[in-house]
Design an enzyme around this catalytic site. Structure first.
Site, mmCIF file in Angstrom:
data_model
loop_
_atom_site.group_PDB
_atom_site.id
_atom_site.type_symbol
_atom_site.label_atom_id
_atom_site.label_comp_id
_atom_site.label_asym_id
_atom_site.label_seq_id
_atom_site.Cartn_x
_atom_site.Cartn_y
_atom_site.Cartn_z
ATOM 1 N N ASP A 98 0.859 -1.152 -0.264
ATOM 2 C CA ASP A 98 0.079 0.143 -0.026
ATOM 3 C C ASP A 98 0.851 1.398 -0.118
ATOM 4 O OD1 ASP A 98 0.991 -0.117 2.408
ATOM 5 O OD2 ASP A 98 -0.819 -0.776 3.539
ATOM 6 N N GLU A 120 -0.159 -9.112 -1.030
ATOM 7 C CA GLU A 120 -0.630 -8.548 0.471
ATOM 8 C C GLU A 120 -2.061 -7.799 -0.109
ATOM 9 O OE1 GLU A 120 1.024 -5.439 3.206
ATOM 10 O OE2 GLU A 120 1.950 -7.190 3.822
ATOM 11 N N GLU A 134 -2.123 5.120 2.855
ATOM 12 C CA GLU A 134 -2.138 3.667 2.496
ATOM 13 C C GLU A 134 -3.297 3.098 2.268
ATOM 14 O OE1 GLU A 134 -0.428 4.986 4.990
ATOM 15 O OE2 GLU A 134 1.666 4.789 4.601
ATOM 16 N N HIS A 210 6.787 5.407 13.015
ATOM 17 C CA HIS A 210 7.075 6.228 11.711
ATOM 18 C C HIS A 210 5.854 6.553 11.036
ATOM 19 C CE1 HIS A 210 5.971 3.307 8.566
ATOM 20 N NE2 HIS A 210 6.316 2.259 9.482
ATOM 21 N N ARG A 212 2.859 8.572 8.946
ATOM 22 C CA ARG A 212 2.605 9.656 8.763
ATOM 23 C C ARG A 212 1.249 10.279 9.754
ATOM 24 N NH1 ARG A 212 4.526 11.869 3.427
ATOM 25 N NH2 ARG A 212 6.037 10.238 2.897
ATOM 26 N N HIS A 243 13.692 5.442 12.353
ATOM 27 C CA HIS A 243 13.563 5.476 10.762
ATOM 28 C C HIS A 243 14.268 6.667 10.281
ATOM 29 C CE1 HIS A 243 11.077 6.417 7.159
ATOM 30 N NE2 HIS A 243 10.446 4.923 7.311
HETATM 31 C C1 UD1 Z 1 6.697 4.910 3.374
HETATM 32 C C2 UD1 Z 1 5.428 4.474 2.808
HETATM 33 C C3 UD1 Z 1 4.810 3.865 4.237
HETATM 34 C C4 UD1 Z 1 5.675 2.642 4.732
HETATM 35 C C5 UD1 Z 1 7.001 3.267 5.008
HETATM 36 C C6 UD1 Z 1 7.801 2.064 5.502
HETATM 37 C C7 UD1 Z 1 4.046 6.007 1.260
HETATM 38 C C8 UD1 Z 1 3.350 7.095 1.209
HETATM 39 N N1 UD1 Z 1 4.671 5.610 2.543
HETATM 40 O O1 UD1 Z 1 6.698 5.993 4.468
HETATM 41 O O2 UD1 Z 1 3.568 3.354 3.855
HETATM 42 O O3 UD1 Z 1 5.019 2.164 5.921
HETATM 43 O O4 UD1 Z 1 7.420 3.803 3.952
HETATM 44 O O5 UD1 Z 1 8.946 2.590 6.304
HETATM 45 O O6 UD1 Z 1 4.366 5.248 0.409
HETATM 46 N N2 UD1 Z 1 14.481 8.373 3.947
HETATM 47 C C9 UD1 Z 1 15.689 8.266 3.810
HETATM 48 N N3 UD1 Z 1 16.394 7.047 3.351
HETATM 49 C C10 UD1 Z 1 15.563 5.891 3.221
HETATM 50 C C11 UD1 Z 1 14.317 6.149 3.741
HETATM 51 C C12 UD1 Z 1 13.922 7.363 3.717
HETATM 52 O O7 UD1 Z 1 16.579 9.318 3.852
HETATM 53 O O8 UD1 Z 1 16.461 5.017 2.945
HETATM 54 C C13 UD1 Z 1 13.928 9.656 4.483
HETATM 55 C C14 UD1 Z 1 14.009 10.852 3.350
HETATM 56 O O9 UD1 Z 1 14.132 11.997 3.713
HETATM 57 C C15 UD1 Z 1 12.491 10.390 2.791
HETATM 58 C C16 UD1 Z 1 11.751 10.397 4.292
HETATM 59 O O10 UD1 Z 1 12.586 9.387 4.864
HETATM 60 O O11 UD1 Z 1 12.007 11.537 2.098
HETATM 61 C C17 UD1 Z 1 10.030 9.823 4.006
HETATM 62 O O12 UD1 Z 1 10.275 8.651 3.325
HETATM 63 P P1 UD1 Z 1 8.889 8.211 2.531
HETATM 64 O O13 UD1 Z 1 8.975 6.931 1.723
HETATM 65 O O14 UD1 Z 1 8.277 9.486 1.679
HETATM 66 O O15 UD1 Z 1 7.755 7.844 3.760
HETATM 67 P P2 UD1 Z 1 7.711 6.823 4.697
HETATM 68 O O16 UD1 Z 1 7.435 7.502 5.938
HETATM 69 O O17 UD1 Z 1 9.247 6.350 4.891
HETATM 70 N N1 UDP Z 2 12.701 -3.348 9.951
HETATM 71 C C1 UDP Z 2 14.194 -3.467 9.721
HETATM 72 N N2 UDP Z 2 15.112 -2.595 10.346
HETATM 73 C C2 UDP Z 2 14.681 -1.678 11.112
HETATM 74 C C3 UDP Z 2 13.109 -1.456 11.564
HETATM 75 C C4 UDP Z 2 12.214 -2.416 10.773
HETATM 76 O O1 UDP Z 2 14.594 -4.257 9.047
HETATM 77 O O2 UDP Z 2 15.372 -0.679 11.762
HETATM 78 C C5 UDP Z 2 12.003 -4.193 9.275
HETATM 79 C C6 UDP Z 2 10.903 -4.902 9.994
HETATM 80 O O3 UDP Z 2 11.460 -6.091 10.744
HETATM 81 C C7 UDP Z 2 9.515 -5.152 9.159
HETATM 82 C C8 UDP Z 2 9.701 -3.985 8.198
HETATM 83 O O4 UDP Z 2 11.237 -3.467 8.591
HETATM 84 O O5 UDP Z 2 9.968 -6.332 8.495
HETATM 85 C C9 UDP Z 2 8.719 -2.798 8.598
HETATM 86 O O6 UDP Z 2 8.970 -1.578 7.939
HETATM 87 P P1 UDP Z 2 8.481 -0.227 8.353
HETATM 88 O O7 UDP Z 2 8.011 -0.378 9.957
HETATM 89 O O8 UDP Z 2 9.430 0.517 7.931
HETATM 90 O O9 UDP Z 2 7.039 -0.175 7.425
HETATM 91 P P2 UDP Z 2 5.423 -0.989 7.746
HETATM 92 O O10 UDP Z 2 5.833 -2.411 7.954
HETATM 93 O O11 UDP Z 2 4.763 -0.078 8.764
HETATM 94 O O12 UDP Z 2 5.072 -0.557 6.347
#
Ligand code: UD1
Ligand code: UDP
Length: 408
Positions: A98, A120, A134, A210, A212, A243
């Site tokens: 999602d 999923e 999502e 983490h 939103r 995160h």
């Molecule tokens: C995204 C997904 C959410 C999922 C989450 C898992 C959307 C809208 N949201 O949210 O469904 O649960 O990922 O973690 O698709 N960033 C880094 N390096 C990384 C990853 C993130 O720097 O490897 C930082 C960046 O500044 C980025 C910000 O995190 O802009 C947010 O990342 P984003 O993918 O927009 O949203 P998430 O909150 O991670």
């Molecule tokens: N996870 C990881 N390292 C971390 C935190 C989470 O590998 O430091 C793994 C966790 O075991 C799970 C997945 O990341 O498999 C969950 O991701 P996240 O919480 O970012 O997203 P969500 O599941 O809420 O979409």
């Protein structure tokens, strides 16, 4: 004969963790060419997963920017996918869950008239704004997909309520496949901070947050609750792999920094994370994936959200919805720290989300759909999704032998 070209598209950490076992399974099949396109909506957190599972993408859109918006993620994915689809010419595109990558990947496939398989599928809260965005991403993806791989019977029923009944299969969740690959009794942590933790003499609580919709007051309340619990329980160490989202980092540092029993650490590689989960005492999280992984490992979870689209683990007894108010989070955590019976009731292994063979089943259903085999889909009543096939269960710290809130 030409091989069937199946392209998996993903971009964030959780999608990668849940899709890598499937990418590997597809690559093992003679009649299939397994193609992998990453959007890199997450850059570092995605690469870390690819490294653990040794998956090398065929195409990388490399879209991530700091503090990216939903619109930029979606539009960059759409534009980038055009070239990937034109070059790799897939017969089917698989998207997961999602995220913005999921929805944009499915929409792009539709624009190119390539069939979509949704892994999923069917999770719902029925609240458009929670989880945001999502809930809408998965609903829209469900409208586009041809094959829907639902983890549980409830997810299948959710799809049926929206009129989606064709091409729906109950398969379990591939996250359990991943857990079976990573959790090992002799696992040695590489992370320097994890190496210093004493799992025998301290209770270790794993925290992640983490989402939103939790930005702002909810996340501040969560942090305040952790700080209050840390003050009350000197034997408890909180490990919070933060995160990489700048907002999440700023909040965690502001409310929880500078406490030597609250370890704010860098995101963990997935094998380290799963093995930490297997060894910890309790998990407090707003993550979706952790709610699915923890039941397999027999770990109680307090979900730091107002609702969940994963009620199966609540019904199975290992997960409780704690909400986002400081007082309620503290109350439920205290119960698990102080009351051995309450803890034991939650700390049992169940597998409402699968048995570690979901990727196999999904690939069989795809092969059947394309006429590569006749006996593809095994209906869920013929395999035991609730069977306890836990990978490994470590001895856990019992509350009985610990100093609890001043008493022994
Ligand atoms: C995204 C997904 C959410 C999922 C989450 C898992 C959307 C809208 N949201 O949210 O469904 O649960 O990922 O973690 O698709 N960033 C880094 N390096 C990384 C990853 C993130 O720097 O490897 C930082 C960046 O500044 C980025 C910000 O995190 O802009 C947010 O990342 P984003 O993918 O927009 O949203 P998430 O909150 O991670
Ligand atoms: N996870 C990881 N390292 C971390 C935190 C989470 O590998 O430091 C793994 C966790 O075991 C799970 C997945 O990341 O498999 C969950 O991701 P996240 O919480 O970012 O997203 P969500 O599941 O809420 O979409």
């Amino acid at each position: 004969m030409e091989k069937l070209r199946i392209m998996s598209v993903f971009g964030t950490r959780p999608e990668a963790i849940k899709m890598c076992p499937l990418v590997q399974e597809l690559a093992n099949r003679e009649g299939i060419e397994s193609l992998c396109c990453v959007t890199a909506q997450h850059r570092q957190m995605l690469d870390s997963v690819l490294e653990v599972f040794q998956v090398k993408p065929d195409w990388d859109l490399d879209i991530m920017t700091p503090r990216q918006t939903l619109s930029t993620i979606t539009s960059k994915c759409l534009t980038g996918m055009d070239e990937a689809i034109d070059s790799l010419k897939p017969d089917m595109i698989l998207v997961h869950g999602d995220t913005s990558t999921t929805f944009a990947g499915a929409l792009s496939a539709f624009y190119h008239q390539v069939k979509v398989g949704h892994v999923e599928a069917g999770l719902r809260t029925y609240d458009k704004y929670s989880p945001f965005p999502e809930e809408m991403n998965r609903k829209l993806t469900g409208q586009i997909a041809t094959l829907h791989f639902a983890p549980t019977p409830r997810n299948r029923d959710n799809l049926a309520k929206e009129g989606i009944t064709d091409g729906v299969f109950v398969m379990g969740n591939t996250v359990v496949d991943a857990i079976h690959m990573t959790v090992k009794p002799d696992f040695e942590f590489r992370d320097e901070q994890l190496k210093t933790l004493d799992f025998e003499n301290n209770r270790v609580v794993l925290v992640t947050a983490h989402r939103r919709e939790n930005y702002g007051e909810p996340m501040e309340n969560i942090c305040r609750a952790i700080a209050e619990l840390s003050e009350a329980y000197p034997d408890v160490h909180f490990v919070y792999p933060v995160h990489l989202s700048p907002y999440v980092r700023e909040t965690a540092e502001k409310f929880l920094g500078g406490n030597n029993r609250i370890h704010l650490i860098h995101p963990l590689a997935v094998d380290e994370m799963h093995n930490l989960m297997a060894r910890c005492y309790l998990i407090m999280t707003d993550s979706g994936g952790l709610q699915e992984e923890a039941p397999s490992l027999g770990k109680p979870v307090l979900v730091l959200r107002r609702e969940t689209e994963r009620p199966e683990a609540i019904e199975a007894g290992t997960v409780k919805l704690a909400g986002v108010e400081q007082a309620n989070i503290v109350k439920l955590a205290r119960e698990l720290f102080d009351d051995e019976d309450a803890y034991a009731k939650m700390a049992h292994a169940v597998n409402p989300y699968g048995d570690g063979k979901t990727s196999q089943r999904i690939v069989q259903a795809i092969e059947q759909y394309f006429g590569l085999r006749e006996d593809g889909y095994v209906p869920e009543d013929e395999w035991t999704i609730f069977e306890n096939t836990q990978p490994w269960r470590p001895l856990r710290v019992s509350p009985r032998h610990r100093t609890i809130s001043g008493r022994t």
